[in-house]
Design a protein around this motif. Structure first.
Motif, PDB file in Angstrom:
ATOM      1  N   MET A 114       0.824  -1.200   0.000  1.00 29.18           N
ATOM      2  CA  MET A 114       0.000   0.000   0.000  1.00 29.18           C
ATOM      3  C   MET A 114       0.863   1.255   0.000  1.00 29.18           C
ATOM      4  SD  MET A 114      -3.330   0.348   2.345  1.00 29.18           S
ATOM      5  CE  MET A 114      -4.508   1.670   2.177  1.00 29.18           C
ATOM      6  N   PHE A 116       0.472   5.437   0.716  1.00 32.11           N
ATOM      7  CA  PHE A 116      -0.452   6.287   1.477  1.00 32.11           C
ATOM      8  C   PHE A 116      -0.378   7.748   1.052  1.00 32.11           C
ATOM      9  CE2 PHE A 116       0.429   2.575   3.944  1.00 32.11           C
ATOM     10  CZ  PHE A 116      -0.768   2.270   4.566  1.00 32.11           C
ATOM     11  N   ASN A 118      -0.202  10.546   2.841  1.00 32.42           N
ATOM     12  CA  ASN A 118       0.859  11.332   3.471  1.00 32.42           C
ATOM     13  C   ASN A 118       2.115  10.498   3.655  1.00 32.42           C
ATOM     14  OD1 ASN A 118      -0.645  13.770   3.654  1.00 32.42           O
ATOM     15  ND2 ASN A 118      -1.858  12.751   5.232  1.00 32.42           N
ATOM     16  N   PHE A 119       2.331   9.617   2.732  1.00 30.79           N
ATOM     17  CA  PHE A 119       3.548   8.811   2.591  1.00 30.79           C
ATOM     18  C   PHE A 119       3.685   7.729   3.653  1.00 30.79           C
ATOM     19  CE2 PHE A 119       4.971  13.363   1.613  1.00 30.79           C
ATOM     20  CZ  PHE A 119       4.296  13.375   0.411  1.00 30.79           C
ATOM     21  N   ALA A 120       3.427   8.079   4.929  1.00 32.23           N
ATOM     22  CA  ALA A 120       3.527   7.095   6.006  1.00 32.23           C
ATOM     23  C   ALA A 120       4.851   6.351   5.998  1.00 32.23           C
ATOM     24  CB  ALA A 120       2.359   6.091   5.947  1.00 32.23           C
ATOM     25  N   LEU A 121       5.931   7.100   5.754  1.00 29.83           N
ATOM     26  CA  LEU A 121       7.254   6.481   5.843  1.00 29.83           C
ATOM     27  C   LEU A 121       7.642   6.406   7.312  1.00 29.83           C
ATOM     28  CD1 LEU A 121       9.033   8.383   2.966  1.00 29.83           C
ATOM     29  CD2 LEU A 121       7.943   6.133   2.912  1.00 29.83           C
ATOM     30  N   PHE A 122       8.472   5.416   7.646  1.00 29.90           N
ATOM     31  CA  PHE A 122       8.924   5.306   9.027  1.00 29.90           C
ATOM     32  C   PHE A 122      10.067   6.302   9.240  1.00 29.90           C
ATOM     33  CE2 PHE A 122       7.382   0.936   7.987  1.00 29.90           C
ATOM     34  CZ  PHE A 122       6.201   1.060   8.675  1.00 29.90           C
ATOM     35  N   PRO A 123       9.861   7.319  10.056  1.00 32.19           N
ATOM     36  CA  PRO A 123      10.841   8.412  10.127  1.00 32.19           C
ATOM     37  C   PRO A 123      12.168   7.988  10.749  1.00 32.19           C
ATOM     38  CG  PRO A 123       9.099   8.737  11.752  1.00 32.19           C
ATOM     39  CD  PRO A 123       8.692   7.567  10.925  1.00 32.19           C
ATOM     40  N   HIS A 124      12.163   6.888  11.507  1.00 29.20           N
ATOM     41  CA  HIS A 124      13.396   6.473  12.158  1.00 29.20           C
ATOM     42  C   HIS A 124      14.196   5.504  11.303  1.00 29.20           C
ATOM     43  CE1 HIS A 124      10.363   3.485  12.922  1.00 29.20           C
ATOM     44  NE2 HIS A 124      11.254   2.639  13.387  1.00 29.20           N
ATOM     45  N   ARG A 125      13.694   5.208  10.110  1.00 26.67           N
ATOM     46  CA  ARG A 125      14.412   4.284   9.236  1.00 26.67           C
ATOM     47  C   ARG A 125      14.905   5.027   7.999  1.00 26.67           C
ATOM     48  NH1 ARG A 125      12.670  -1.222   8.312  1.00 26.67           N
ATOM     49  NH2 ARG A 125      12.786  -2.193  10.355  1.00 26.67           N
ATOM     50  N   TYR A 133      11.178  -2.773   4.480  1.00 19.08           N
ATOM     51  CA  TYR A 133      10.302  -3.145   5.593  1.00 19.08           C
ATOM     52  C   TYR A 133       9.464  -4.394   5.341  1.00 19.08           C
ATOM     53  CZ  TYR A 133       7.149  -2.991   9.504  1.00 19.08           C
ATOM     54  OH  TYR A 133       6.449  -3.334  10.621  1.00 19.08           O
ATOM     55  N   GLU A 136      11.518  -7.477   5.307  1.00 13.29           N
ATOM     56  CA  GLU A 136      12.099  -7.736   6.625  1.00 13.29           C
ATOM     57  C   GLU A 136      11.108  -8.474   7.518  1.00 13.29           C
ATOM     58  OE1 GLU A 136      13.950  -4.225   8.290  1.00 13.29           O
ATOM     59  OE2 GLU A 136      13.317  -4.851  10.291  1.00 13.29           O
ATOM     60  N   ARG A 181       8.899   1.130  -1.457  1.00 10.48           N
ATOM     61  CA  ARG A 181       8.603   0.216  -0.348  1.00 10.48           C
ATOM     62  C   ARG A 181       7.518  -0.770  -0.759  1.00 10.48           C
ATOM     63  NH1 ARG A 181       6.399   2.770   5.197  1.00 10.48           N
ATOM     64  NH2 ARG A 181       4.699   3.362   3.819  1.00 10.48           N
ATOM     65  N   ALA A 182       6.526  -0.255  -1.503  1.00  9.70           N
ATOM     66  CA  ALA A 182       5.448  -1.122  -1.953  1.00  9.70           C
ATOM     67  C   ALA A 182       5.924  -2.090  -3.031  1.00  9.70           C
ATOM     68  CB  ALA A 182       4.280  -0.292  -2.454  1.00  9.70           C
TER      69      ALA A 182
ATOM     70  N   GLU B 180      -1.363   6.575  10.550  1.00  5.66           N
ATOM     71  CA  GLU B 180      -0.916   6.185   9.208  1.00  5.66           C
ATOM     72  C   GLU B 180       0.263   5.219   9.272  1.00  5.66           C
ATOM     73  OE1 GLU B 180      -1.589   8.532   5.137  1.00  5.66           O
ATOM     74  OE2 GLU B 180       0.159   9.070   6.307  1.00  5.66           O
ATOM     75  N   LEU B 181       1.153   5.433  10.259  1.00 10.32           N
ATOM     76  CA  LEU B 181       2.307   4.537  10.373  1.00 10.32           C
ATOM     77  C   LEU B 181       1.873   3.165  10.881  1.00 10.32           C
ATOM     78  CD1 LEU B 181       5.090   6.892  11.713  1.00 10.32           C
ATOM     79  CD2 LEU B 181       4.507   6.266   9.384  1.00 10.32           C
ATOM     80  N   PHE B 188       1.480  -4.070   5.564  1.00 11.13           N
ATOM     81  CA  PHE B 188       2.513  -4.964   5.047  1.00 11.13           C
ATOM     82  C   PHE B 188       2.497  -6.315   5.758  1.00 11.13           C
ATOM     83  CE2 PHE B 188       4.074  -0.973   3.401  1.00 11.13           C
ATOM     84  CZ  PHE B 188       4.444  -1.350   2.121  1.00 11.13           C
ATOM     85  N   LEU B 203       9.519   4.767  17.819  1.00 11.00           N
ATOM     86  CA  LEU B 203       8.957   6.098  17.619  1.00 11.00           C
ATOM     87  C   LEU B 203       8.536   6.748  18.927  1.00 11.00           C
ATOM     88  CD1 LEU B 203       6.943   5.603  14.347  1.00 11.00           C
ATOM     89  CD2 LEU B 203       8.989   6.951  14.702  1.00 11.00           C
TER      90      LEU B 203
END
Ligand SMILES: Nc1ncnc2c1ncn2[C@@H]1O[C@H](COP(=O)(O)OP(=O)(O)O)[C@@H](O)[C@H]1O
Ligand SMILES: [Mg+2]
Lengths: 400, 273
Positions: A114, A116, A118-125, A133, A136, A181-182, B180-181, B188, B203
């Motif tokens: 999927m 999204f 607003n991107f919904a990227l993991f900010p810490h990665r 992801y 993994e 990522r998708a 969203e996160l 996934f 987070l």
């Protein structure tokens, strides 16, 4: 696309009621009440009602509707981020609403990835770790997933950015990461919920174009949500129009434009400037050189080399299109001492009228990318469309 | 007719009596373990020469926060040493460290559980309010019948008093992760555990650290008050100064508490980033 195409996802009688005691909402719906009345009476929201449609293998299906029409709800019912209240969603023989938690997990991993709004990227990665992801969590070995993630980052034009963090990138680039990522996950269906709606108009056009190219290259079954008709018309193989949780029309972009199902659709498309629907005529170029039916193979070869072509269209004296000669075939004929080319031309190329919508042309380019011939009603050759021109024209249309 | 006074206090005392007599085995075991822990940590900190510990703390400050904190910490500790408050300072530090460790190791799992379960969240929040607003030294009273006079009771009261922020912030941090996160992780096909370890916990880490910082500060203030029930340390110095009416001594000990608090606060705040 044609009806003969195989069905990837079959959705039947899908409904969703938000709130406690959703069955009550369905009962009222069956008594003929509409969304606002049901809400007033019970406080329940009828998110979706009796949705039926198929997603075909390899198509790019757009679901379009105004804000609040239930688009996000619909796409989230497919992978059960939202639990449907009733209905069937069958993918490769599995009915998704019936799956156990464990089966659902497996189904999401195999079938869905999927993208999204607003991107919904993991900010810490990092970009690379984001792209990895999906693989993994499925337990794919480290090297393999790194390789796959790098490949998909390359596909979206992000090689070199692997070690950046998402917040170091522009919006457009962030959404490329979302797309990578998708894609890395190699699932069978791509779900995109207003994936480009948060982007600047120019970047958005670029992304649409790239998605189209990717999609034609990979034939990835895609469900794409948008509230923007232009976007829907530009990229959709088929479009589903949603209103207040119900489907009002399903059809190709042309059908939606030319045979709007009701007043609602008509009002929706009123804003579309018909002249902006680009056709083959917009991207057509004059033919640099043609061969005549009575030319000998040597003449044909010379015409090709003088004009830097590796294939040439053959026309009759009235400029009617007869066929296409490739350089290898002409060469062969010369060596065999043939005097004419009637035995070496073939009809293995795409041929369209000048009013053919531009986005249909993508699928027509054969592997060898012969230019597409544009002909009038009498089969007279008007011009050709080369692949790059389609892109250029579509990109330009985004600028105004 | 007069409405009789509700004997709330008697009930509570009855309950506490019951607990102390029924669970004395448990409380004595806890007491012994805690006492050993306190002594071990205290002895090893005392065993280090003052200047070595000072250098270690300055080095740590420099690593996580930079030169300014390193100089400030070294100067502050030197002052404490000079005022001959080094040993009480170490005793207080020991109590703070142990109480914080215990509080955090209870708070993290509880906080995570409360973030994931709406029902637990709803029952837990009033309990935390109660724990935090009850005047601090009220906890000292039941601690004595459980664990007797001394440092173990101090730890017990300190843990209860200082734990709420760590629980609260852990819960808050996890709940603050954008939906969203969470949706992305779910979409996934993440298991609950993967979602927790790979998305929710990383987070929420800055928020969790803010909670731990508050826990440490509360623990320090409680450890000082716990001198009333016989805890060693800087609080004891203050207590003695009060009894002997020597305001100068009291302020000296008070300043040492402030220095210790500032070092601990700046260190843990720097760790958040
Ligand atoms: N969790 C929810 N609870 C209650 N109502 C909801 C919820 N999610 C969506 N809705 C309602 O369902 C309708 C459709 O929402 P949505 O699918 O988000 O629309 P769209 O994506 O087309 O803008 C809206 O009226 C919205 O308010
Ligand atoms: Mg939406």
């Amino acid at each position: 696309m044609t009806d003969t195409q195989s069905v990837k996802i079959k959705v039947r009688n899908l409904s969703k009621v938000f709130g406690s005691n959703p069955k009550k909402g369905l009962e009222l719906r069956d008594q003929g009440l509409k969304r606002p009345e049901i809400f007033e009476k019970t406080g329940l929201t009828l998110g979706l009602s009796k949705i039926d449609f198929d997603v075909h293998e390899g198509e790019l299906l757009v679901i379009m509707g105004l804000s609040g029409s239930g688009k996000s709800t619909l796409i989230r019912c497919l992978n059960r981020l939202i639990e449907p209240t009733e209905g069937e969603i069958v993918i490769d023989g599995e009915d998704i609403p019936q799956l156990s938690d464990k089966e659902l997990l497996e189904c999401r991993r195999r079938h869905f990835s999927m993208v999204f709004q607003n991107f919904a990227l993991f900010p810490h990665r990092t970009v690379q770790q984001n792209a990895e992801y999906g693989l993994e969590i499925r337990g794919v070995a480290k090297e393999e997933r790194a390789e796959k993630a790098r490949n998909s980052l390359k596909q979206v034009g992000l090689d070199g950015w692997e070690d950046a963090l998402p917040n170091q990138l522009s919006g457009g680039m962030q959404q490329r990461v979302g797309l990578a990522r998708a894609l890395a996950n190699d699932s069978t269906v791509l779900l995109m919920d207003e994936a480009f709606s948060a982007l600047d108009p120019l970047i958005r056009k670029d992304m649409q174009q790239e998605l189209l190219e990717l999609q034609h290259r990979m034939k990835k079954t895609t469900v794409f949500i948008t509230h923007d008709l232009d976007e829907a018309l530009n990229i959709g193989d088929r479009i589903i129009l949603l209103k207040d949780g119900e489907i009002v029309q399903i059809g190709t972009p042309e059908q939606i434009l030319t045979q709007p199902a009701d007043e609602y659709v008509e009002r929706f498309i009123e804003g579309v400037d018909m002249s902006r629907i680009l056709t083959a005529r917009n991207a057509m170029r004059p033919v640099r050189a043609t061969a005549r039916e009575d030319d000998g193979p040597r003449t044909v070869l010379r015409k090709m080399s003088e004009n830097g072509l590796d294939s040439i269209y053959v026309t009759s004296r009235e400029r009617k299109l007869l066929g296409l000669v490739e350089v290898d075939a002409a060469d062969q004929a010369t060596k065999e001492g043939k005097q004419d080319i009637s035995s070496v031309w073939h009809q293995d190329f795409a041929c369209v009228g000048p009013d053919e919508p531009l986005h249909n042309l993508f699928a027509m380019f054969s592997e060898k990318s012969f230019p597409i011939a544009v002909v009038d009603e009498d089969k007279r050759l008007l011009g050709v469309v080369v692949k790059g021109a389609v892109l250029a024209e579509l990109a330009e249309s985004g600028d105004n | 007719m007069e409405f009789p006074r509700i004997p709330l206090g008697q009930w509570i005392e009855g309950g506490l009596d019951f607990l102390t007599s029924e669970y004395s085995v448990v409380t004595r075991a806890i007491s012994r373990v805690t006492q050993t822990g306190i002594e071990a940590l205290n002895d090893s900190l005392m065993w280090l020469p003052e200047w070595v510990l000072m250098a270690l703390i300055a080095l740590l400050s420099w690593k996580v926060a930079g030169t300014r904190l390193a100089i400030g910490a070294a100067a502050g500790l030197a002052l404490i040493w000079n005022l001959e408050l080094w040993d009480p300072m170490i005793e207080s530090l020991t109590l703070v460290v142990i109480a914080t460790l215990v509080a955090v190791s209870i708070a993290l799992p509880v906080g995570i559980a409360a973030a994931l379960s709406e029902r637990l969240y709803r029952t837990l929040m009033p309990v935390l309010d109660f724990m935090q607003t009850m005047p601090a030294f009220v906890y000292l009273i039941p601690a004595i019948p459980f664990f007797g006079i001394g440092s173990v009771s101090a730890i017990f009261a300190t843990v209860i008093f200082s734990m709420p922020p760590a629980i609260r912030f852990t819960t808050l941090g996890i709940r603050q992760v954008p939906t969203e996160l969470i949706e992305a992780a779910d979409a996934f096909g993440s298991t609950r555990k993967q979602k927790l370890l790979k998305v929710q916990l990383p987070l929420s880490l800055p928020t969790v650290m803010a909670g731990i910082n508050q826990t440490i500060m509360l623990a320090l203030s409680m450890v000082v008050i716990a001198a009333m029930i016989g805890a060693d340390g800087l609080g004891n110095e203050v207590w003695r100064a009060i009894q002997r009416l020597r305001p100068g001594d009291g302020f000296e000990a008070g300043i040492a508490v402030v220095i210790l608090a500032m070092i601990l606060d700046r260190l843990t705040q720097a760790l958040r980033k």
